[in-house]
Design an enzyme around this catalytic site. Structure first.
Site, PDB file in Angstrom:
ATOM      1  N   CYS A 213      22.397  30.142  51.477  1.00 39.29           N
ATOM      2  CA  CYS A 213      22.819  28.775  52.104  1.00 39.29           C
ATOM      3  C   CYS A 213      23.766  29.059  53.129  1.00 39.29           C
ATOM      4  CB  CYS A 213      23.608  28.024  50.932  1.00 39.29           C
ATOM      5  SG  CYS A 213      24.236  26.347  51.600  1.00 39.29           S
ATOM      6  N   LEU A 214      23.652  28.395  54.460  1.00 40.55           N
ATOM      7  CA  LEU A 214      24.139  28.597  55.426  1.00 40.55           C
ATOM      8  C   LEU A 214      25.871  28.289  55.432  1.00 40.55           C
ATOM      9  CD1 LEU A 214      21.646  27.431  58.348  1.00 40.55           C
ATOM     10  CD2 LEU A 214      22.400  29.872  57.816  1.00 40.55           C
TER      11      LEU A 214
ATOM     12  N   GLY B 129      16.415  26.018  56.460  1.00 41.13           N
ATOM     13  CA  GLY B 129      16.793  24.535  56.286  1.00 41.13           C
ATOM     14  C   GLY B 129      18.247  24.323  56.715  1.00 41.13           C
TER      15      GLY B 129
ATOM     16  N   HIS C 146      21.943  19.062  48.984  1.00 34.41           N
ATOM     17  CA  HIS C 146      23.120  19.000  49.839  1.00 34.41           C
ATOM     18  C   HIS C 146      23.484  17.506  50.157  1.00 34.41           C
ATOM     19  CE1 HIS C 146      24.158  22.907  51.191  1.00 34.41           C
ATOM     20  NE2 HIS C 146      22.901  23.361  51.506  1.00 34.41           N
TER      21      HIS C 146
ATOM     22  N   GLN D 160      25.835  19.542  56.555  1.00 37.36           N
ATOM     23  CA  GLN D 160      26.399  21.178  56.889  1.00 37.36           C
ATOM     24  C   GLN D 160      26.936  21.307  58.357  1.00 37.36           C
ATOM     25  OE1 GLN D 160      22.757  22.895  55.140  1.00 37.36           O
ATOM     26  NE2 GLN D 160      24.191  24.266  54.835  1.00 37.36           N
TER      27      GLN D 160
ATOM     28  N   HIS E  41      16.719  22.382  47.591  1.00 36.88           N
ATOM     29  CA  HIS E  41      17.904  22.857  47.897  1.00 36.88           C
ATOM     30  C   HIS E  41      18.627  21.935  48.958  1.00 36.88           C
ATOM     31  CE1 HIS E  41      20.646  26.275  49.286  1.00 36.88           C
ATOM     32  NE2 HIS E  41      20.878  25.311  50.151  1.00 36.88           N
ATOM     33  N   GLU E  42      17.845  21.427  49.973  1.00 37.67           N
ATOM     34  CA  GLU E  42      18.473  20.405  51.018  1.00 37.67           C
ATOM     35  C   GLU E  42      18.699  19.146  50.413  1.00 37.67           C
ATOM     36  OE1 GLU E  42      19.511  22.048  53.342  1.00 37.67           O
ATOM     37  OE2 GLU E  42      18.162  23.873  53.326  1.00 37.67           O
TER      38      GLU E  42
HETATM   39 NI    NI Z   1      22.372  25.178  51.876  1.00 43.71          NI
END
Ligand code: NI
Length: 177
Positions: A100-101, A46, A146, A51, A142-143
């Site tokens: 998380c990236l 995701g 963000h 990000q 989660h997304e």
């Molecule tokens: Ni994330």
């Protein structure tokens, strides 16, 4: 398509509240394409636009499972969510180990509603509502977090959160030297 740079903590942009996409146009479709390519390259399941430093309410996701031994790969199932919102959430909670990236190589268990109903626009600007459960429910929550400047570490104890923030702040300072 192009791979964009993924920003990591403590980059303050990750705390921004992203703005709604006003028109689903070619520019947005290009951004979604770049996000998918960036997400697959990372690799991740995701990605939120912020990000890659774009404060827009846009998410890409692919939770298609791959065979553990890598023998039988399941076809990618890229998904794009524009202006996504949670319209309802179950009282029942479930726990998943999240990563998380933007917080590379850090994983912790987080408790969230087990099922949510999500409303979003697709790349044609059409409205959809879907029920999500399991990994899909966790990932979409989660997304969407963000898009509101919230990170999964915000759900951990202060001790754990401070420890991970400190580690990445130190690494960023060393890299800047
Ligand atoms: Ni994330």
């Amino acid at each position: 398509m192009a791979i964009r740079e993924i920003i990591i903590i403590p980059d303050k942009q990750l705390r921004l509240v992203s703005k709604p996409v006003e028109t689903v146009n070619a520019e947005i479709r290009k951004l979604a394409d770049d996000m998918l390519e960036t997400m697959y390259d990372a690799p991740g399941i995701g990605l939120a636009a912020i990000q890659i430093a774009q404060p827009l309410r846009l998410i890409t996701m692919d939770i298609a499972k791959r065979d553990k031994d890598g023998e039988e790969e399941i076809k990618p199932r890229p998904r794009v969510f524009i202006n996504p919102e949670i319209v309802s959430a179950s009282e029942e909670l479930s726990v998943y180990e999240e990563g998380c990236l933007s917080i590379p190589e850090y994983y912790e268990e987080v408790e969230r509603p087990a099922r949510v109903r999500v409303r979003f626009l697709d790349l044609d600007g059409k409205v959809h509502e879907e029920d999500a459960e399991g990994l899909y429910a966790t990932c979409i929550q989660h997304e969407i977090d963000h898009l509101n400047g919230v990170l999964f570490v915000d759900y951990l104890s202060k001790l754990k959160r401070d420890r991970v923030m400190k580690k990445f702040t130190k690494a960023a300072k060393l890299a800047a030297k």
